[in-house]
Design a protein around this motif. Structure first.
Motif: not given
Ligand SMILES: [Zn+2]
Length: 392
Positions: A240, A255, A259, A300, A304, A307
């Motif tokens: 990321v 990532l 997350v 958020d 993420r 994405t």
């Protein structure tokens, strides 16, 4: 054709026991002699048994002999070695769970932990009155990187495991002679959700797992796609931009460092979300109660994940994207921004048939996936249905 007919007949017996040969013929649209020949094979193999005589048909004549699927033909075991809790399930030939055990994940070395797991599996088989010679195999689900072909857990930081030959160690601890199949969490969940859960009936599905770890299980044309070394779907280690946190895999900016559940809890704490013992549940509760900071942290995370999901969607064009793991259980607080990110970032043509759903089996998907893998890989079963040497 022969194999197809055989599994067709078996399927009917499995789901409509007790049933007569004539009823099977009617149900499968196969000729009666064909059905009789197949039933004889299944009887000889032990998959099916005769259970006596049914009522006389209204056309008169001899009352039919009824058949049923032999649910005790073989047994499969599923093991989920979680970061905190380990689950063991013994299932019959239909996949019905007979015994379910839950325990704290044993500490010590991997070999010691797996020896303890073997002990519990042994006890569970005894309780289920499942003879060892009828054990089809053991499926194991572990939280980390797994090479399924070798049966090796390459890395499970939360268990402290690196290059652990799980299949060999567990088989050895069981006294040998048992097939052990190892998969990671996302892969096991993908199998379970595709066969029995949110993606049931889907041929091309992806399960995006976001819990303590983050990863994806990929189903292509109804089969799990593990990649050449089992690493397919490791989206948790996508880089990321702008993140420089060190990941448990050794790289920087993955990532998973932004997350995963621990990352979301840490972000909530940094954003001033209250409470001494902050957990994902308390962050979700705060967001539900209108705490703007908690809400933003979950938005958020969802964005993420979305994405990352959009990359998967463009890459694999699944018809179902299942979101699993503790973050899926946060519900729309995470799923809405996730859906929005996929809608914005993926090709419209790639999402035209896409359905995004939370997992259906929940945390049970892990051990259930392990059971289902063991069932699918059952050599005896496959040989009886598909093999030439079915009578051996
Ligand atoms: Zn990483």
């Amino acid at each position: 054709m022969r194999e197809l007919n055989r599994s067709l007949v078996l399927d009917v017996v499995k789901h409509a026991s007790p049933i007569s040969r004539a009823a099977i013929a009617k149900e499968t649209h196969l000729a009666k002699p064909t059905v009789s020949a197949i039933v004889d094979e299944l009887l000889a193999g032990g998959l099916v048994r005769e259970i006596g005589v049914g009522a006389t048909t209204h056309e008169g004549g001899r009352p039919p002999i009824l058949l049923e699927f032999n649910t005790r033909f073989e047994f499969s075991v599923g093991v989920h070695v979680g970061v905190h809790v380990t689950h063991v399930v013994v299932a019959d030939a239909r996949g019905e769970a007979l015994i379910q055990r839950e325990m704290r994940t044993p500490g010590g070395s991997a070999a010691e932990a797996l020896a303890r797991v073997a002990e519990i599996v042994g006890q569970s088989l005894t309780t289920a009155k499942a003879p060892r010679r009828r054990l089809a195999g053991i499926g194991v689900c572990v939280p980390g990187l797994v090479d399924p072909e070798a049966g090796v857990c390459l890395l499970a930081p939360n268990l402290g495991w690196r290059d652990v030959p799980v299949a060999d160690l567990l088989a050895e601890a069981m006294g040998g002679g048992v097939a052990v199949h190892v998969h990671n969490t996302a892969q096991a969940c993908a199998v379970a959700e595709t066969l029995e859960g949110a993606a049931k009936g889907s041929k091309d599905a992806v399960l995006l797992y976001a819990g303590t770890g983050v990863g994806a299980g990929i189903i292509i044309d109804e089969r799990l796609y593990p990649g050449s070394a089992g690493i397919a779907g490791e989206v948790g280690h996508f880089r990321v931009q702008g993140v420089d946190t060190r990941c448990s895999c050794g790289k920087v900016g993955c990532l998973e460092t932004v997350v995963s559940v621990p990352a979301v809890v840490a972000a909530a704490r940094a954003a001033g979300v209250g409470g001494d013992k902050l957990t994902l549940e308390t962050v979700v509760a705060a967001a539900d109660a209108g705490d703007a900071a908690a809400r933003q942290v979950l938005t958020d995370a969802g964005h993420r994940l979305g994405t990352a999901a959009s990359w998967l969607v463009n890459l694999l064009n699944p018809d179902v994207l299942v979101i699993g793991g503790a973050l899926a259980e946060a519900g729309d607080l995470v799923l809405d921004p996730l859906r929005q990110a996929v809608a914005e970032d993926a090709l419209p043509q790639a999402v035209s048939r896409l359905s995004i759903r939370p997992w259906m089996l929940g945390q049970d998907a892990k051990v259930r996936g392990a059971v289902l893998v063991a069932m699918q890989k059952s050599e005896t079963f496959v040989r009886l249905i598909f093999g030439a040497d079915r009578r051996t």
